[in-house]
Design a protein around this motif. Sequence first.
Motif, PDB file in Angstrom:
ATOM      1  N   GLU A 133       0.730  -1.234   0.185  1.00 55.35           N
ATOM      2  CA  GLU A 133       0.045  -0.121   0.027  1.00 55.35           C
ATOM      3  C   GLU A 133       0.762   1.224   0.043  1.00 55.35           C
ATOM      4  O   GLU A 133       1.992   1.255   0.525  1.00 55.35           O
ATOM      5  CB  GLU A 133      -0.764  -0.031   1.122  1.00 55.35           C
ATOM      6  CG  GLU A 133      -1.981  -1.247   1.122  1.00 55.35           C
ATOM      7  CD  GLU A 133      -2.740  -1.237   2.403  1.00 55.35           C
ATOM      8  OE1 GLU A 133      -4.125  -1.339   2.210  1.00 55.35           O
ATOM      9  OE2 GLU A 133      -2.321  -0.876   3.636  1.00 55.35           O
ATOM     10  N   LYS A 156      -4.482   7.502   1.755  1.00 56.29           N
ATOM     11  CA  LYS A 156      -4.057   6.518   0.948  1.00 56.29           C
ATOM     12  C   LYS A 156      -4.290   6.450  -0.308  1.00 56.29           C
ATOM     13  O   LYS A 156      -5.290   6.936  -1.005  1.00 56.29           O
ATOM     14  CB  LYS A 156      -5.050   5.172   1.474  1.00 56.29           C
ATOM     15  CG  LYS A 156      -4.637   3.988   1.013  1.00 56.29           C
ATOM     16  CD  LYS A 156      -5.452   2.832   1.462  1.00 56.29           C
ATOM     17  CE  LYS A 156      -5.085   1.444   0.886  1.00 56.29           C
ATOM     18  NZ  LYS A 156      -5.839   0.465   1.457  1.00 56.29           N
ATOM     19  N   ARG A 158      -4.581   5.160  -4.621  1.00 58.17           N
ATOM     20  CA  ARG A 158      -4.734   4.011  -5.486  1.00 58.17           C
ATOM     21  C   ARG A 158      -4.367   4.247  -6.827  1.00 58.17           C
ATOM     22  O   ARG A 158      -4.244   5.534  -7.152  1.00 58.17           O
ATOM     23  CB  ARG A 158      -6.473   3.933  -5.342  1.00 58.17           C
ATOM     24  CG  ARG A 158      -6.909   3.607  -4.208  1.00 58.17           C
ATOM     25  CD  ARG A 158      -8.665   3.596  -4.176  1.00 58.17           C
ATOM     26  NE  ARG A 158      -9.157   4.523  -5.121  1.00 58.17           N
ATOM     27  CZ  ARG A 158      -9.914   5.632  -4.549  1.00 58.17           C
ATOM     28  NH1 ARG A 158     -10.187   5.745  -3.231  1.00 58.17           N
ATOM     29  NH2 ARG A 158     -10.236   6.562  -5.391  1.00 58.17           N
ATOM     30  N   SER A 159      -4.223   3.156  -7.754  1.00 49.67           N
ATOM     31  CA  SER A 159      -3.560   3.456  -8.838  1.00 49.67           C
ATOM     32  C   SER A 159      -4.571   4.218  -9.930  1.00 49.67           C
ATOM     33  O   SER A 159      -5.832   3.903  -9.715  1.00 49.67           O
ATOM     34  CB  SER A 159      -3.480   2.343  -9.631  1.00 49.67           C
ATOM     35  OG  SER A 159      -2.557   2.264 -10.711  1.00 49.67           O
ATOM     36  N   ASP A 161      -4.940   7.694  -9.195  1.00 42.50           N
ATOM     37  CA  ASP A 161      -4.909   8.966  -8.555  1.00 42.50           C
ATOM     38  C   ASP A 161      -3.933  10.009  -9.402  1.00 42.50           C
ATOM     39  O   ASP A 161      -2.975   9.800  -9.613  1.00 42.50           O
ATOM     40  CB  ASP A 161      -4.649   8.727  -7.076  1.00 42.50           C
ATOM     41  CG  ASP A 161      -5.521   7.954  -6.179  1.00 42.50           C
ATOM     42  OD1 ASP A 161      -6.770   8.021  -6.679  1.00 42.50           O
ATOM     43  OD2 ASP A 161      -5.312   7.599  -5.016  1.00 42.50           O
TER      44      ASP A 161
END
Length: 180
Positions: A133, A156, A158-159, A161
Amino acid sequence: MAEATCTNCGETVVFEATLATPVATVTCPACGADFEVYGAGVGGAETILVPESHAASGTPLEGTILLGSEGLAEPEVPVKIRGFLTREDVPSGDADFRLRTGTTVVGREQGAIRVDDAAVSARHFQVEERGSEFFLKDLDSSNGTFLNGHRVRSAKLRSGDRITAGGTTFAFSVRELIPM
C-alpha cells in the motif's frame, strides 16, 4: 522440454528441464558426448551448454554456446509491487519515476523527485510505501497538496490517482515488477 546444440557434433539435443533444474546433464544422441546445461530450469535466462569434461576442468568457458530460453518452463517468481509517479506536463521519456522502497520525497529543492516549479515547496509531499500500500503526505507545503482535486494532508493512494503540487500534476500507478 528444452533444446540445445551439441558442441561436439552440432546435433540438436532435446532434454527435460524444470524450474528445479539449474544444471542438467544430457547425452547427445548422435555422437554420445555428455554435456552439462547450466541454467536449464531458469526461464528467461540464457542457457550455457558446455561439455561435461570442460566444466569439470575449471578452465574458462571460451567457445561455449549461448542458447535462448525457448522451450523452458515459465518461471514462477514472486512479483514486487512498485509505485510510480508519472508527470503529466513533460515528454513521456522524462516523466516516469519509480518510487523508492520506503519513502519518496517530492520537492523543488530536496527529495528524490525534483520539480522545477516555483509553486512547489522545497519539500512538498512524500509517498510512503507500506507493504503493498502507498500513502501520500503533505510536508507542510505552502500551496498544499491535492489528490484528485481535493486538498489533503494525508491519504491512501490508489492506482490512477492524480497528485497536484503547485502547477505540476503526477499520475500515481501501481505496477507489478518481476525481479531480475
